[in-house]
Scaffold this motif. Structure first.
Motif, mmCIF file in Angstrom:
data_model
loop_
_atom_site.group_PDB
_atom_site.id
_atom_site.type_symbol
_atom_site.label_atom_id
_atom_site.label_comp_id
_atom_site.label_asym_id
_atom_site.label_seq_id
_atom_site.Cartn_x
_atom_site.Cartn_y
_atom_site.Cartn_z
ATOM 1 N N SER A 69 -6.569 77.247 90.755
ATOM 2 C CA SER A 69 -5.422 77.475 90.149
ATOM 3 C C SER A 69 -5.579 76.689 88.830
ATOM 4 O O SER A 69 -6.065 75.822 88.588
ATOM 5 N N LEU A 70 -4.512 77.493 87.822
ATOM 6 C CA LEU A 70 -4.702 76.953 86.564
ATOM 7 C C LEU A 70 -3.437 76.076 86.510
ATOM 8 O O LEU A 70 -2.060 76.492 86.557
ATOM 9 N N LEU A 71 -3.789 74.825 86.438
ATOM 10 C CA LEU A 71 -2.611 73.794 86.455
ATOM 11 C C LEU A 71 -1.615 73.474 85.412
ATOM 12 O O LEU A 71 -0.550 73.434 85.345
ATOM 13 N N TRP A 72 -2.480 73.422 84.245
ATOM 14 C CA TRP A 72 -1.727 72.975 82.947
ATOM 15 C C TRP A 72 -2.457 73.403 81.666
ATOM 16 O O TRP A 72 -3.823 73.219 81.877
ATOM 17 N N ALA A 73 -2.116 73.620 80.567
ATOM 18 C CA ALA A 73 -2.762 73.851 79.197
ATOM 19 C C ALA A 73 -2.108 73.171 78.191
ATOM 20 O O ALA A 73 -0.648 73.245 78.167
ATOM 21 N N ASN A 74 -2.529 72.568 77.238
ATOM 22 C CA ASN A 74 -1.893 72.021 76.324
ATOM 23 C C ASN A 74 -1.639 73.121 75.236
ATOM 24 O O ASN A 74 -2.049 74.073 75.206
ATOM 25 N N ASP A 75 -0.790 72.693 74.420
ATOM 26 C CA ASP A 75 -0.403 73.620 73.176
ATOM 27 C C ASP A 75 -1.637 74.540 72.369
ATOM 28 O O ASP A 75 -1.417 75.419 72.071
ATOM 29 N N ALA A 76 -2.362 73.546 72.068
ATOM 30 C CA ALA A 76 -3.533 73.984 71.409
ATOM 31 C C ALA A 76 -4.231 75.156 72.232
ATOM 32 O O ALA A 76 -4.590 76.049 71.637
ATOM 33 N N ALA A 77 -4.398 74.980 73.453
ATOM 34 C CA ALA A 77 -5.226 76.009 74.380
ATOM 35 C C ALA A 77 -4.165 76.911 74.440
ATOM 36 O O ALA A 77 -5.023 78.267 74.425
ATOM 37 N N LEU A 78 -2.719 77.104 74.715
ATOM 38 C CA LEU A 78 -2.069 78.326 74.431
ATOM 39 C C LEU A 78 -2.293 79.043 73.294
ATOM 40 O O LEU A 78 -2.374 80.121 73.365
ATOM 41 N N ALA A 79 -2.341 78.298 72.202
ATOM 42 C CA ALA A 79 -2.256 78.795 70.700
ATOM 43 C C ALA A 79 -3.607 79.952 70.868
ATOM 44 O O ALA A 79 -3.891 80.764 70.248
ATOM 45 N N MET A 80 -4.526 78.981 71.095
ATOM 46 C CA MET A 80 -6.003 79.829 71.068
ATOM 47 C C MET A 80 -6.036 80.987 71.922
ATOM 48 O O MET A 80 -7.198 81.642 71.862
#
Length: 506
Positions: A37-48
């Protein structure tokens, strides 16, 4: 739901604080549960990935793989089991995996990611508690490298790149392959020692020192050895650059072989010209166009004039006093300065011992190397002139009475004696009216008695007039006076001739 799973996964204070630690990082961070399961991603990962929350990224590893397609930089597609997110779940440890990321449904990749893995374990448990995917967006770097690659390959200037750590060539462009005849596979992975781009360099030691220090190699001439064993003259220079994170040296080249061949052909041509010039039976000299200095003379010239090479080379002809007069020198130099070539120009020169030499002079503008020069050719006609004058004098001695000659014979004798009479100097206006009458009758073939009878004066008076005419126009013979007058368009047609003389002449 993912938030609840995340909380149930983290019972310790360290894991609860993990989000607070990584939330502001420039690197992208994705936290993955061991159950994929993908638990969490920071803003930088989302933007990438061009998404706004974890749901758009994908709830599971399978959803992530369905939404984003990966391929390596060599355009090979990344298989499902080789996705970095799959590898981290499988417990694989890796660093600096570079992939191109394409959004599902699109053809061209949007980003280039450099990915590494991290596994977090509980202190008392060997099983992973959390899996971490750390991402750097290196799109800008690889776009710059792609632009450099395209420019490097398209540049017609020969170039080659070697890695400084082991001095192996890592890139070569078509210009280098065309210049040397090497094949790409023969160059790549070989070292500077295998294909020596500094062979025969004029500052080889300096170049090797700069290469070892990773500093700029200044321009210098070198000779590249080609696959067929021949060499090619080049200018080589080195510039340190970075390829990825590896320091490299970019060597660029300028092909000097055409110049060397042209210089060789010019040198051979000049050598042939020099041999021909020295062996020519015609007296010849080479002079500088600017300043009229002699640069070279051949053996025939020194034999004719008596001047040695050291006595005349590098000196203006006016200082050597080669010409009979300054007027002759100025006339010839004016023609050369005006860009005109002389052809069989009659002039008189002086030999070293003072002897006068009558010559026909021809000149031709030439270039020797980068210098504008003049090629001089001298034809000695002194003997011919002497023979002609002897002939004239013999005719005059036998035929004292010029009335025996026709007008055409008089003209020919005049031209023979003075073929290039200078129209400058005394003119008809310097003669009195009576002197012009006497000269006119001389031109018409009259002797002194006929002139005296025609002008009704004494014979002594005629002789006195003739003497004054000779003194004024600078001659001492009757035929020379006729030539002088004819050169000025005066033939005496306006002077009446005694009837008895006309009948006698007829």
């Amino acid at each position: 739901m993912a938030e609840a799973a995340f909380k149930s996964l983290r019972e310790t204070a360290d894991l609860r604080h993990l989000r607070q630690i990584i939330v502001g990082l420039d690197e992208g961070v994705i936290l993955i549960d061991p159950d994929q399961s993908l638990l969490w991603a920071n803003d930088a990962a989302l933007a990438m990935h061009g998404v706004g929350d974890i749901a758009e990224l994908g709830a599971t590893v399978d959803e992530y793989r369905a939404r984003f397609q990966l391929r390596y930089r060599n355009n090979h597609r990344v298989e499902a089991d080789d996705y970095p997110i799959e590898r981290v779940v499988a417990g694989d440890s890796f660093s600096e995996v570079v992939v191109e990321v394409t959004v599902a449904g699109e053809e061209s990749p949007r980003w280039v990611h450099q990915v590494r893995s991290l596994v977090l374990n509980d202190a008392d448990d060997s099983e992973p508690a959390c899996l971490v995917l750390i991402i750097q967006d290196v799109s800008a770097r690889f776009e710059a490298e792609d632009r450099f690659e395209q420019s490097f390959n398209a540049n017609p200037a020969p170039a080659i790149i070697c890695r400084l750590s082991d001095l192996r060539y890592v890139k070569v462009n078509q210009g280098f392959l065309d210049m040397t005849g090497h094949h790409r596979d023969q160059v790549l992975c070989r070292t500077v020692y295998d294909i020596d781009v500094l062979r025969g360099a004029e500052k080889r030691d300096l170049a090797k020192e700069r290469l070892g220090e990773g500093r700029t190699v200044p321009q210098m001439e070198a000779e590249l050895e080609l696959p067929d064993g021949s060499t090619k003259l080049v200018i080589v220079a080195g510039q340190p650059i970075d390829m990825g994170d590896q320091p490299c040296m970019l060597f660029t080249f300028a092909d000097l072989e055409p110049r060397r061949k042209a210089e060789g052909a010019l040198r051979h041509s000049e050598e042939r010209f020099t041999r021909t010039f020295q062996m020519a039976p015609v007296p010849m000299a080479i002079g500088a166009r600017d300043g009229h200095l002699l640069c070279e003379v051949n053996a025939s010239f020194t034999q004719m004039t008596g001047y040695g090479v050291t006595e005349i080379i590098g000196r203006p002809l006016g200082d050597v006093q080669l010409w009979e007069s300054d007027a002759t020198r100025r006339q010839i130099e004016a023609a050369i300065d005006g860009g005109r070539d002389l052809r069989a120009h009659e002039a008189r020169i002086h030999a070293r011992d003072g002897a006068a030499i009558d010559c026909l002079i021809s000149t031709e503008a030439i270039r020797l190397g980068d210098d504008a020069c003049v090629l001089w050719a001298f034809q000695d006609i002194t003997q011919r002139k002497a023979t002609e004058l002897e002939l004239v004098e013999a005719i005059e001695a036998v035929m004292k009475d010029t009335s025996w000659f026709s007008r055409s014979i008089m003209d020919k004798l005049a031209r023979l004696r003075a073929p290039q009479t200078d129209a400058q100097g005394p003119g008809l206006d310097d003669l009195t009216a009576r002197e012009r009458d006497v000269l006119g009758l001389i031109c018409r073939g009259c002797d002194d008695k006929t002139i005296a009878r025609t002008l009704d004066v004494a014979s002594n008076t005629v002789r006195n007039h003739v003497a004054r005419i000779y003194a004024k126009i600078g001659v001492n013979r009757r035929i020379a006076a006729v030539a002088w007058a004819r050169a000025r368009g005066f033939d005496g047609e306006g002077v009446a001739v005694d009837k008895h003389q006309r009948e006698t002449a007829a």
